[in-house]
Design an enzyme around this catalytic site. Sequence first.
Site, PDB file in Angstrom:
ATOM      1  N   HIS A 131      -7.486   0.621  -3.389  1.00 60.40           N
ATOM      2  CA  HIS A 131      -7.658   0.202  -2.127  1.00 60.40           C
ATOM      3  C   HIS A 131      -7.582   0.967  -0.765  1.00 60.40           C
ATOM      4  O   HIS A 131      -6.032   1.599  -0.674  1.00 60.40           O
ATOM      5  CB  HIS A 131      -6.549  -0.921  -2.491  1.00 60.40           C
ATOM      6  N   ASN A 156       1.053  -0.789  -0.005  1.00 62.52           N
ATOM      7  CA  ASN A 156      -0.170   0.008  -0.369  1.00 62.52           C
ATOM      8  C   ASN A 156       0.666   0.897   0.028  1.00 62.52           C
ATOM      9  O   ASN A 156       2.279   1.483   0.545  1.00 62.52           O
ATOM     10  CB  ASN A 156      -1.151   0.086   1.437  1.00 62.52           C
TER      11      ASN A 156
END
Length: 328
Positions: A189, A133
């Site tokens: 996301h 991420n």
Amino acid sequence: MKAPVRVAVTGAAGQIGYALLFRIASGEMLGKDQPVILQLLELSNEKAQAALKGVMMELEDCAFPLLAGMVGTDDAEVAFKDIDVALLVGARPRGPGMERKDLLLENAKIFTAQGAALNKVAKRDVKVLVVGNPANTNAYIAMKSAPDLNPNNFTAMLRLDHNRALSQLALKLGKPVGGIEKLVVWGNHSPTMYPDYRFATSDGASIGDAINDQEWNASTFIPTVGKRGAAIIEARGLSSAASAANAAIDHVRDWVLGSNGKWVTMGVPSDGSYGISEGVIFGFPVTTENGQYSLVKDLPIDDFSQKYIDKTLAELEEERSGVSHLLG
């Protein structure tokens, strides 16, 4: 026996890596008849390299018939040499007091270098999945840093959000999760992503008709899926590693072996569909066949959905502008 497929995994000795590698080596990702060579990248510090060595020893001790070889390294060009598939799991985690923009910039350095290494030494048709991420923007950075590779080779993982949404719908309906189809997760996301069951069916029957509760959708379903990662950290004291690894396997398996006509969610570079800015890596519904994905086109977007899609797109565009000065 087929020729081995070379699979690179970064952050290979981390939590997700540890949950991932044994399943890849057992054939769960690419098929029970497909040998693999694992090319594993870890940080160059002594602790990370020692941990990587230990993981490789364990992989040896499993005596997987499909594990045709292993490479462990701290050099991206060694890890990515001639690879067919890359799972970019390793990323800088957010530390105490760290602003999101600082996290973006730290990861931009990592994914610029990894994109350049892929560009230099990977196979030209390499399939890249970014798990670390912020996954969508990290995938965008890697894509932009690999100008000689097809942008469609680069994807981000939305499958964990997709799987989380599937399980919440199954719980609500009291039906098996395997009967649910045509679920979509739009966007980033992050907690802004939008799980959308307007088109979804359970054993062929409309889920929207079965639930028919917009209040539950807005106040329970969407936030539960969006905040699930944080809820797991709170409960477990650690981030979701096994479920993330499982989603990565699902994503690559469907991409390589095909989704058999089923819709799955992948973060892919936008072609302008649904009003999403071209090039932004965005969660879309896709079907996959013969190693290629195709967007599910022309789905109607109602006002409720548009609001969520606009919000997650705005976040992605803000992230993109935060790193654009590094990408030339």
